[in-house]
Design an enzyme around this catalytic site. Structure first.
Site, short mmCIF file in Angstrom:
data_model
loop_
_atom_site.label_atom_id
_atom_site.label_comp_id
_atom_site.label_asym_id
_atom_site.label_seq_id
_atom_site.Cartn_x
_atom_site.Cartn_y
_atom_site.Cartn_z
N HIS A 186 0.84 -1.20 0.00
CA HIS A 186 0.00 0.00 0.00
C HIS A 186 0.87 1.25 0.00
O HIS A 186 0.65 2.19 -0.78
CB HIS A 186 -0.91 -0.02 1.23
CG HIS A 186 -1.67 1.25 1.46
ND1 HIS A 186 -2.98 1.43 1.07
CD2 HIS A 186 -1.30 2.42 2.06
CE1 HIS A 186 -3.37 2.65 1.39
NE2 HIS A 186 -2.38 3.26 2.00
N GLU A 187 1.89 1.27 0.86
CA GLU A 187 2.79 2.43 0.91
C GLU A 187 3.64 2.52 -0.35
O GLU A 187 3.94 3.62 -0.84
CB GLU A 187 3.67 2.35 2.16
CG GLU A 187 2.91 2.40 3.48
CD GLU A 187 1.98 3.60 3.57
OE1 GLU A 187 2.32 4.68 3.02
OE2 GLU A 187 0.91 3.47 4.18
#
Length: 346
Positions: A186-187
């Site tokens: 996600h990051e």
């Protein structure tokens, strides 16, 4: 029957909406300052003051002379003063944005009191970050840790080559490897989508308008209105100050929060594509929603937009989306990921 929305559809839709939201920053600033200047011309009501503004306006739009009437002259005069006000405002804002671009990631890491780690400190974390970076086709980012038992993470940097991923010790210790890998993805999605640069500029750069409003407040409060012209300028400065305060503390935060919500959906979808495991990210978000608070960020509310979940002390799982939320409703994010998981298995 409606066509199912795929992860790619979510990404494209959120990118379009983000672009439109970004346009609202300059448009709303111009509108507020323009309305303040037009109001100033009407309030002052001096023909000489109106004429000076018209002179500036006609400098930019000489062909507009044919459209001037007694009724619209104050409006065009106000637009002329708007240009006079926006030129220094934009010059200062661009200069500060340049500083934020160069040093914003360092500011964010210091806000969070994040500490760099080496591979020998957290070998499993490093391996996960390396694997996700390879899967995403991105350079290996630097890894930082916040000493906090909560579950949260964020990424920052000017570009993928200078990116950093920050994880709390709690998220490292309390998530399963597949869940942690999904959060890292996600990051990494934020890095690949260039959200890190956008968040960095929003977090460290938009405060310049509050500074400018404070400067005008001091000018109006402590300035000397000696002659008539100076008094008129102070009235105009006061109205522009009000416009900047409205932009900085009401309009810009609402746009910023809307952008953050759209980028979180996009990062969820992209992260799920990177690891091909939407359910792992959905499971991680469920756990994160129970304890996302990062105490060191309590006094840094702007940092919330960069985190995987709102790090401030309030419930994460809301019944519905909120205009004042930095993130979409977490149950909505989980539902989208689970829906996507069903489509991936078709």
């Amino acid at each position: 029957m409606a066509e199912p929305i795929t992860l790619y559809d979510h990404i494209a839709d959120n990118n379009r909406k983000t672009f439109l939201l970004l346009l609202l920053f300059p448009l709303s600033l111009c509108l507020l300052v323009g309305l303040a200047c037009i109001a100033g011309v009407y309030i002052i009501g001096d023909p000489a003051f109106t004429r000076d503004g018209l002179t500036v306006f006609l400098t930019f739009f000489p062909d507009a002379h044919a459209y001037l009437t007694a009724g619209n002259m104050p409006v065009f005069s106000g637009i002329g003063y708007m240009f006079c006000a926006l030129l220094p405002i934009c010059a200062i804002a661009f200069a500060w944005m340049g500083i934020s671009y160069l040093f914003g990631d360092i500011m964010m890491l210091r806000f969070a009191r994040a500490k760099p780690i080496e591979q020998k400190d957290f070998p499993k974390v490093y391996r996960l970050v390396e694997n996700v970076a390879i899967a995403a086709g991105l350079p290996m980012p630097e890894v930082f840790v916040i000493d906090d038992p909560s579950l949260n993470a964020f990424a920052t940097g000017r570009n993928p080559q200078s990116a950093s991923i920050v994880l709390t010790t709690g998220i490292i210790d309390r998530l399963e490897p597949a869940e942690l890998e999904a959060v890292i993805a996600h990051e990494m999605a934020h890095i690949g989508n260039r959200d890190i640069r956008l968040n960095m500029l929003i977090i460290t750069g938009l405060g310049v308008f509050g500074f400018l409003a404070d400067y005008l407040r001091m000018y109006v409060t402590h300035g000397h209105s000696g002659d008539k012209k100076q008094s008129q300028i102070m009235i105009l400065a006061f109205l522009i100050m009000v416009a900047l305060f409205i932009f900085n503390f009401i309009v810009a935060p609402l746009i910023r929060l809307a952008i953050s919500r759209k980028r979180e959906y996009a990062a969820d979808a992209t992260g799920a594509l990177i690891v091909r495991n939407p359910l792992a990210l959905a499971s991680a978000l469920e756990k994160i929603s129970q304890d996302a608070r990062v105490e060191v960020l309590d006094q840094q509310p702007r940092m919330a937009v960069a985190c995987v979940a709102d790090p401030r002390d309030k419930p994460q799982a809301r019944a519905k989306d909120d205009l004042l939320s930095t993130h979409p409703n977490i149950q909505s994010r989980i539902w989208r990921l689970r829906r996507a998981a069903g489509q991936l298995h078709n």
